[in-house]
Design a protein around this motif. Sequence first.
Motif, mmCIF file in Angstrom:
data_model
loop_
_atom_site.group_PDB
_atom_site.id
_atom_site.type_symbol
_atom_site.label_atom_id
_atom_site.label_comp_id
_atom_site.label_asym_id
_atom_site.label_seq_id
_atom_site.Cartn_x
_atom_site.Cartn_y
_atom_site.Cartn_z
ATOM 1 N N THR A 270 101.321 31.243 19.943
ATOM 2 C CA THR A 270 102.667 30.988 20.466
ATOM 3 C C THR A 270 102.712 30.813 21.982
ATOM 4 N N SER B 162 115.651 34.426 21.134
ATOM 5 C CA SER B 162 116.087 35.071 19.892
ATOM 6 C C SER B 162 116.073 36.591 19.944
ATOM 7 N N VAL C 15 122.551 28.742 16.832
ATOM 8 C CA VAL C 15 122.799 27.316 17.071
ATOM 9 C C VAL C 15 121.533 26.520 16.796
ATOM 10 N N HIS D 25 115.164 32.001 29.495
ATOM 11 C CA HIS D 25 114.230 33.116 29.706
ATOM 12 C C HIS D 25 112.781 32.624 29.675
ATOM 13 N N TRP E 115 108.245 30.276 25.223
ATOM 14 C CA TRP E 115 107.469 29.024 25.242
ATOM 15 C C TRP E 115 108.127 27.924 24.405
ATOM 16 N N ASN E 116 108.778 28.322 23.285
ATOM 17 C CA ASN E 116 109.451 27.292 22.476
ATOM 18 C C ASN E 116 110.587 26.655 23.262
ATOM 19 N N SER E 117 111.341 27.482 23.964
ATOM 20 C CA SER E 117 112.459 26.939 24.748
ATOM 21 C C SER E 117 111.948 26.001 25.830
ATOM 22 N N GLU F 83 110.977 22.767 24.167
ATOM 23 C CA GLU F 83 112.164 22.028 23.693
ATOM 24 C C GLU F 83 112.890 21.397 24.875
ATOM 25 N N GLU G 218 105.133 37.048 28.064
ATOM 26 C CA GLU G 218 104.451 36.081 28.931
ATOM 27 C C GLU G 218 105.444 35.141 29.610
ATOM 28 N N GLN G 219 106.734 35.451 29.506
ATOM 29 C CA GLN G 219 107.754 34.563 30.082
ATOM 30 C C GLN G 219 107.579 34.350 31.589
HETATM 31 O O1 UPG Z 1 120.682 30.405 18.517
HETATM 32 C C1 UPG Z 1 119.491 30.080 18.591
HETATM 33 C C2 UPG Z 1 118.520 30.815 19.342
HETATM 34 C C3 UPG Z 1 117.231 30.378 19.365
HETATM 35 N N1 UPG Z 1 116.873 29.262 18.679
HETATM 36 C C4 UPG Z 1 115.457 28.839 18.637
HETATM 37 O O2 UPG Z 1 114.653 30.003 18.598
HETATM 38 C C5 UPG Z 1 113.428 29.777 19.283
HETATM 39 C C6 UPG Z 1 113.284 30.837 20.334
HETATM 40 O O3 UPG Z 1 111.977 30.794 20.828
HETATM 41 P P1 UPG Z 1 111.623 31.115 22.338
HETATM 42 O O4 UPG Z 1 112.361 30.254 23.241
HETATM 43 O O5 UPG Z 1 110.144 31.031 22.465
HETATM 44 O O6 UPG Z 1 112.231 32.527 22.573
HETATM 45 P P2 UPG Z 1 111.954 33.981 21.886
HETATM 46 O O7 UPG Z 1 112.208 33.952 20.467
HETATM 47 O O8 UPG Z 1 112.701 34.949 22.686
HETATM 48 O O9 UPG Z 1 110.431 34.090 22.191
HETATM 49 C C7 UPG Z 1 109.477 35.021 21.900
HETATM 50 O O10 UPG Z 1 108.403 34.264 21.402
HETATM 51 C C8 UPG Z 1 107.952 33.234 22.298
HETATM 52 C C9 UPG Z 1 106.852 32.504 21.609
HETATM 53 O O11 UPG Z 1 105.840 33.456 21.430
HETATM 54 C C10 UPG Z 1 107.460 33.825 23.602
HETATM 55 O O12 UPG Z 1 107.124 32.776 24.498
HETATM 56 C C11 UPG Z 1 108.552 34.659 24.188
HETATM 57 O O13 UPG Z 1 108.028 35.300 25.330
HETATM 58 C C12 UPG Z 1 109.030 35.697 23.171
HETATM 59 O O14 UPG Z 1 110.151 36.404 23.706
HETATM 60 C C13 UPG Z 1 113.519 28.375 19.869
HETATM 61 O O15 UPG Z 1 112.861 27.485 19.010
HETATM 62 C C14 UPG Z 1 115.023 28.077 19.854
HETATM 63 O O16 UPG Z 1 115.329 26.713 19.714
HETATM 64 C C15 UPG Z 1 117.788 28.532 17.983
HETATM 65 O O17 UPG Z 1 117.469 27.483 17.401
HETATM 66 N N2 UPG Z 1 119.067 28.971 17.952
#
Ligand code: UPG
Length: 468
Positions: free
Chosen positions: A140, A283, A338, A355, A358-360, A363, A379-380
């Motif tokens: 991840t 999330s 969302v 924050h 990595w996914n954010s 994206e 790791e943010q």
């Molecule tokens: O209402 C929401 C909220 C989140 N997301 C999705 O949820 C994912 C969230 O992922 P990420 O942005 O990586 O955040 P976290 O879930 O908080 O991430 C955890 O996991 C990531 C991947 O390991 C690490 O980089 C972060 O440090 C760790 O907090 C993304 O795909 C967002 O698009 C939605 O689609 N809708």
Amino acid sequence: MTSKSLHVVLFPFMSKGHTIPILQLARLLLRRNATVTLFTTTANRPYISTSLSDTATSIVTLPFPHNIPGVPPGVESVDKLPSLSLFYSFVSSTKHMKSHFEQAIRSLKTPVTFMVTDGFFGWTLESANIFNIPRLVYYTMSNFAITMNRVISFNPHLFEGKPDTELVTVPGFPWMTATRFEFDDAYTGPDTNSPLSKWVVEQVLATTNSYGIVTNSFFELEPVYQEYWNSNLGPKSWSVGPFCLGQEPRQKESLSDQKPSWMVWLDKKLELGSPVLYVAFGSQADISLEQIEEIKFGLERSEVSFLWVVRRSEDGFGFDDGFEERVKEKGIVVREWVNQREILEHEIVKGFVSHCGWNSVLESICAAVPILAWPLAAEQPLNAKFVVEEIKIGVRVETCDGSVKGFVKWEGLQKKVKELMEGVKATDMRKNVKEISDTAMKAVEDGGSSWRSLNELIVELQTKSISA
Ligand SMILES: O=c1ccn([C@@H]2O[C@H](COP(=O)(O)OP(=O)(O)O[C@H]3O[C@H](CO)[C@@H](O)[C@H](O)[C@H]3O)[C@@H](O)[C@H]2O)c(=O)[nH]1
């Protein structure tokens, strides 16, 4: 591409940030005509089966361990934990699924070419070895973050005796300086003998002994770090992403009359020509009441429209003071789950307070939206460093004490929102992120770097399974 049979087992960790990219990876593999079997637990199954309902993925459900201290029965994912302080209990209990996992692998009808299991599931290496199935790790994280973490773990005394905010040159990377705060406490914290730190070491060891890492990245994004990792550290990282490009950003319902209210609101902002700042912290972030108050003041005083998604833990925190009524002309607060990609892809969204999960980050890159980097944990801070210092598609939020994870006053937020949305620096960031976004698209297309990398991995493992 070879026509030999390809069966891939995927097993994501139970948190949205880890599961979502694996669901996207499933789609990338299905496009290569793979048979995909995805493992999960009972309570996580509905989310996974709904997300993949339009695909031929097989889903195998394992029972989640019972009686984990502090974890209420039925809670099987990190985002549902009453507190993130239970993370270690939660994650370390997953090894109790090992015998069920092995039993399920034994009963699969077709031979497995390889498995991709989460970096937190080091215990799956032993299972993979029992069945002689190559284990690839899904971490991840970016190549940059895994490289930095590894370099720091090889240099445990780097920050010793130094003030927390002192900049130190990173060994092997003479152009880069960092403070202790930019690294996870598991590597540099006061107690590297804590159960969590020991568990991290166990996972790293299991990764080291695995076949490779499947990375949600693309070569052109971080060539220096991927090459450094593959030449000096390892096991080999195969960058086959961005995984999110395996899936269309739009949900079916938002193409119809059933558009969620926030998408309708974004459409209106587009008609008015009012650029929107998207604010979301992933999330599972834990944000204090005091910090929420400063975000409210900062957004209220910023001259920009905003869409702020709050999680369960942030909601109920002082939102009954008339804030939403006061800002209603320019901002909305959304409390539901969302489709973040769809929001980022909306053409009126011009900046993202993130924050830096990595996914954010990925994206945002794919949608060509610059980032106001506000790392909170894990790791943010490294992702924020990468975004701001390496690829220059964002600015950092201004903290009171100048440290990367410090408290942010409303003035610091307002100032940086302006920098993100207006002026010369904003134009430069927009240009940079657009270029990188275009490269990301090309990477996953036929013949692109990620496309080739996935092909090479598949062919290598198919050949291995034939000769075994
Ligand atoms: O209402 C929401 C909220 C989140 N997301 C999705 O949820 C994912 C969230 O992922 P990420 O942005 O990586 O955040 P976290 O879930 O908080 O991430 C955890 O996991 C990531 C991947 O390991 C690490 O980089 C972060 O440090 C760790 O907090 C993304 O795909 C967002 O698009 C939605 O689609 N809708």
